[in-house]
Design an enzyme around this catalytic site. Structure first.
Site, PDB file in Angstrom:
ATOM      1  N   GLU A 136       0.838  -1.185   0.000  1.00 42.49           N
ATOM      2  CA  GLU A 136       0.000   0.000   0.000  1.00 42.49           C
ATOM      3  C   GLU A 136       0.880   1.244   0.000  1.00 42.49           C
ATOM      4  O   GLU A 136       1.981   1.239   0.554  1.00 42.49           O
ATOM      5  CB  GLU A 136      -0.943  -0.002   1.208  1.00 42.49           C
ATOM      6  CG  GLU A 136      -1.990  -1.107   1.155  1.00 42.49           C
ATOM      7  CD  GLU A 136      -3.069  -0.946   2.209  1.00 42.49           C
ATOM      8  OE1 GLU A 136      -2.973   0.001   3.030  1.00 42.49           O
ATOM      9  OE2 GLU A 136      -4.018  -1.758   2.207  1.00 42.49           O
ATOM     10  N   ASP A 161     -19.860  -8.659  -5.843  1.00 46.98           N
ATOM     11  CA  ASP A 161     -19.574  -7.894  -4.624  1.00 46.98           C
ATOM     12  C   ASP A 161     -18.891  -6.568  -4.956  1.00 46.98           C
ATOM     13  O   ASP A 161     -19.177  -5.528  -4.338  1.00 46.98           O
ATOM     14  CB  ASP A 161     -18.693  -8.726  -3.696  1.00 46.98           C
ATOM     15  CG  ASP A 161     -18.599  -8.137  -2.296  1.00 46.98           C
ATOM     16  OD1 ASP A 161     -19.645  -7.723  -1.751  1.00 46.98           O
ATOM     17  OD2 ASP A 161     -17.482  -8.088  -1.747  1.00 46.98           O
TER      18      ASP A 161
END
Length: 223
Positions: A136, A161
């Site tokens: 990240e 989803d």
């Protein structure tokens, strides 16, 4: 050099002529024989090298073709359902497919291959999930972190989803991805994904756009 064009038969004839002209001088004949042997050796080595290069080129071409075939198969696997999700939730198929490609590395990441999570969607405490490491972009630097990700029964459950997330937003902001849904082209949608905080990667939108354009995924956006 002229002798590079000689083959064994021509060399033998040359030796015979030289013998007749030079009175069969052993030293001279020996030199010519060495030259012929070296020439044949050079020609053989060059031929083997060229054959080796050809084989390597053919192997590389075959590998590229196989890789491209797998990529096309992955797109074909996702495209029909991506179009259905556009009808149901308003997400452009090009965005759905491009994100799946980018997030799952064409379905080959551990998260995708083992748990059918094509989009890097994280799990809440109440959801089925697996802890895995990921990269990240935090405070201007890439960091390896451990996070808990959703696990799904199949790829289509993951796609559904993902579409629901974009259409309904998060629990803390139901309109978080409203601009993505409102977008009518992949460039606007990609920019909206980044500005809405879908990913920490500062180059995320541009990467999505590049994938769409390289594989003509916007063709799936047409009604």
């Amino acid at each position: 050099m002229v002798f590079l064009m000689l083959n064994t038969a021509e060399g033998a004839k040359l030796v015979a002529r030289r013998r007749s002209r030079r009175g069969r001088n052993p030293a001279y004949v020996g030199i010519v024989a060495v030259v012929i042997a070296l020439t044949v050796g050079v020609v053989t080595v060059v031929g083997q090298y060229e054959h080796g290069v050809q084989v390597a080129d053919e192997a590389a071409a075959s590998s590229r073709a196989a890789t491209l075939a797998k990529k096309k198969a992955f797109i074909a696997h996702l495209a029909p359902y991506a179009r259905t999700l556009k009808v149901n939730y308003g997400v452009l198929p090009s965005i759905t497919i491009a994100q799946a490609i980018l997030e799952s590395n064409w379905g080959t990441s551990d998260l995708a291959a083992k748990y059918h999570n094509l989009f890097g969607v994280k799990a809440t405490k109440a959801q089925a999930g697996q802890e895995m490491t990921t990269q990240e972009y935090v405070n201007g630097k890439w960091k390896v972190v451990t996070a808990r990700f959703r696990s799904y029964s199949d790829d289509y459950a993951s796609m559904r989803d993902h579409a629901q997330l974009l259409a309904h937003g998060t629990t803390w902001n139901q309109r978080q991805y409203a601009q993505v849904i409102a977008a009518r082209d992949y460039k606007t949608a990609a920019s909206a994904l980044q500005s809405s905080g879908y990913a920490t990667d500062p180059g995320y939108a541009q990467k999505i756009i590049q994938v769409v354009e390289k594989y003509d995924l916007d063709n799936y956006d047409a009604n």
